[in-house]
Design an enzyme around this catalytic site. Structure first.
Site, mmCIF file in Angstrom:
data_model
loop_
_atom_site.group_PDB
_atom_site.id
_atom_site.type_symbol
_atom_site.label_atom_id
_atom_site.label_comp_id
_atom_site.label_asym_id
_atom_site.label_seq_id
_atom_site.Cartn_x
_atom_site.Cartn_y
_atom_site.Cartn_z
ATOM 1 N N ARG A 63 7.907 9.734 8.136
ATOM 2 C CA ARG A 63 9.105 9.213 8.807
ATOM 3 C C ARG A 63 10.323 9.246 7.898
ATOM 4 O O ARG A 63 11.449 9.405 8.372
ATOM 5 C CB ARG A 63 8.829 7.808 9.322
ATOM 6 C CG ARG A 63 7.864 7.801 10.479
ATOM 7 C CD ARG A 63 7.555 6.398 10.901
ATOM 8 N NE ARG A 63 6.243 5.963 10.480
ATOM 9 C CZ ARG A 63 5.892 4.694 10.324
ATOM 10 N NH1 ARG A 63 6.775 3.742 10.525
ATOM 11 N NH2 ARG A 63 4.669 4.383 9.976
ATOM 12 N N GLU A 100 0.210 -1.548 4.327
ATOM 13 C CA GLU A 100 -0.233 -2.619 5.219
ATOM 14 C C GLU A 100 -1.541 -2.262 5.907
ATOM 15 O O GLU A 100 -2.337 -3.131 6.211
ATOM 16 C CB GLU A 100 0.880 -2.887 6.257
ATOM 17 C CG GLU A 100 0.885 -4.301 6.770
ATOM 18 C CD GLU A 100 1.943 -4.521 7.854
ATOM 19 O OE1 GLU A 100 2.811 -3.656 8.071
ATOM 20 O OE2 GLU A 100 1.872 -5.586 8.483
HETATM 21 O O1 LIG Z 1 5.872 -0.724 2.417
HETATM 22 P P1 LIG Z 1 4.548 -0.155 2.793
HETATM 23 O O2 LIG Z 1 3.529 -1.224 3.058
HETATM 24 O O3 LIG Z 1 4.056 0.838 1.814
HETATM 25 O O4 LIG Z 1 4.706 0.569 4.204
HETATM 26 C C1 LIG Z 1 5.806 1.362 4.538
HETATM 27 C C2 LIG Z 1 5.383 2.763 4.844
HETATM 28 O O5 LIG Z 1 4.513 2.789 5.988
HETATM 29 C C3 LIG Z 1 4.944 3.796 6.891
HETATM 30 O O6 LIG Z 1 4.438 5.046 6.570
HETATM 31 P P2 LIG Z 1 2.961 5.558 6.919
HETATM 32 O O7 LIG Z 1 2.158 5.552 5.663
HETATM 33 O O8 LIG Z 1 2.419 4.793 8.083
HETATM 34 O O9 LIG Z 1 3.156 7.082 7.251
HETATM 35 P P3 LIG Z 1 4.004 7.977 8.285
HETATM 36 O O10 LIG Z 1 5.437 7.944 7.831
HETATM 37 O O11 LIG Z 1 3.391 9.306 8.074
HETATM 38 O O12 LIG Z 1 3.840 7.410 9.670
HETATM 39 C C4 LIG Z 1 6.440 3.798 6.692
HETATM 40 O O13 LIG Z 1 7.031 5.002 7.161
HETATM 41 C C5 LIG Z 1 6.589 3.613 5.216
HETATM 42 O O14 LIG Z 1 6.527 4.840 4.512
HETATM 43 N N1 LIG Z 2 4.359 -3.006 10.590
HETATM 44 C C1 LIG Z 2 4.798 -1.759 10.350
HETATM 45 N N2 LIG Z 2 5.507 -1.086 11.279
HETATM 46 C C2 LIG Z 2 5.946 0.173 11.034
HETATM 47 N N3 LIG Z 2 5.721 0.815 9.899
HETATM 48 C C3 LIG Z 2 5.025 0.194 8.953
HETATM 49 N N4 LIG Z 2 4.643 0.586 7.729
HETATM 50 C C4 LIG Z 2 3.931 -0.418 7.187
HETATM 51 N N5 LIG Z 2 3.840 -1.458 8.008
HETATM 52 C C5 LIG Z 2 4.529 -1.099 9.125
#
Ligand SMILES: O=P(O)(O)OC[C@H]1O[C@H](OP(=O)(O)OP(=O)(O)O)[C@H](O)[C@@H]1O
Ligand SMILES: Nc1ncnc2[nH]cnc12
Length: 175
Positions: A63, A100
């Site tokens: 993202r 998370e």
């Molecule tokens: O602060 P944190 O607990 O590390 O979480 C935040 C991360 O979680 C999500 O990515 P995700 O790993 O779900 O991957 P994506 O972008 O591929 O959906 C979001 O886009 C952040 O990169």
């Molecule tokens: N609760 C949440 N919603 C969207 N992105 C996340 N990445 C980590 N935690 C998330």
């Protein structure tokens, strides 16, 4: 303090999905904000306005790429891709992290910009901070300077800022 318009735009477009991607997680979906051209422009302009001089924008897969590409284009700077493990060819730096809902590893190709490059690091959500902390470690190991960290949404209860000590972090919306 963030302008009301950027914050209000994000708040109005934010969708919260219970129990996704697993039970107990309140998933914050920002894709509706990205699909709104005015909101997306305001988001990108706000993220880039909040940092000092930069030479590059780094985004975290997946993202974060959406934001980083637009921010690099808007600022006429380099775009640096921080990818999930195993996607980049050649010599890479690797950092593991927890988030998370699981754990993973990020990688960067260290030779796409010179040492001292000032980098704005962007992502959509700051939750536990594991992802952005790993990304910042990669940038530092690549001998870049993290000039600022910009996110659209910070989930304050998960205290992600504590994982990024000393970083200049800007969140458009904090919940
Ligand atoms: O602060 P944190 O607990 O590390 O979480 C935040 C991360 O979680 C999500 O990515 P995700 O790993 O779900 O991957 P994506 O972008 O591929 O959906 C979001 O886009 C952040 O990169
Ligand atoms: N609760 C949440 N919603 C969207 N992105 C996340 N990445 C980590 N935690 C998330």
């Amino acid at each position: 303090m963030e302008s009301a318009s950027a914050r209000e735009l994000v708040l109005s477009e934010l969708v919260t999905v219970p129990d996704f991607p697993e039970p107990g997680i309140r998933f914050r979906d920002l894709t509706p904000a990205f699909a709104n051209p005015h909101a997306f422009r305001v988001i990108v302009d706000t993220l880039t306005a909040k940092c000092g001089a930069i030479d590059a924008v780094a985004g975290v897969e997946a993202r974060g790429f959406l934001l980083a590409a637009a921010a690099a284009y808007a600022t006429d700077t380099s775009l640096l891709a921080i990818r999930k493990k195993g996607k980049l060819p050649g010599s890479v730096l690797t950092e593991s992290y927890d988030l998370e809902y699981g754990n993973d590893a990020l990688e960067i190709s260290p030779d796409h910009a010179p040492p001292g490059t000032r980098v704005l690091l962007v992502d959509d959500v700051l939750a536990t901070g594991g992802t952005l902390a790993a990304a910042a470690r990669l940038l530092t190991r690549a001998e870049y300077v993290v000039a600022g960290v910009g996110v659209v949404l910070e989930l304050a209860e998960l205290n992600g800022r504590s994982a990024l000590p000393g970083q200049d972090i800007h969140a458009i919306l904090t919940l």
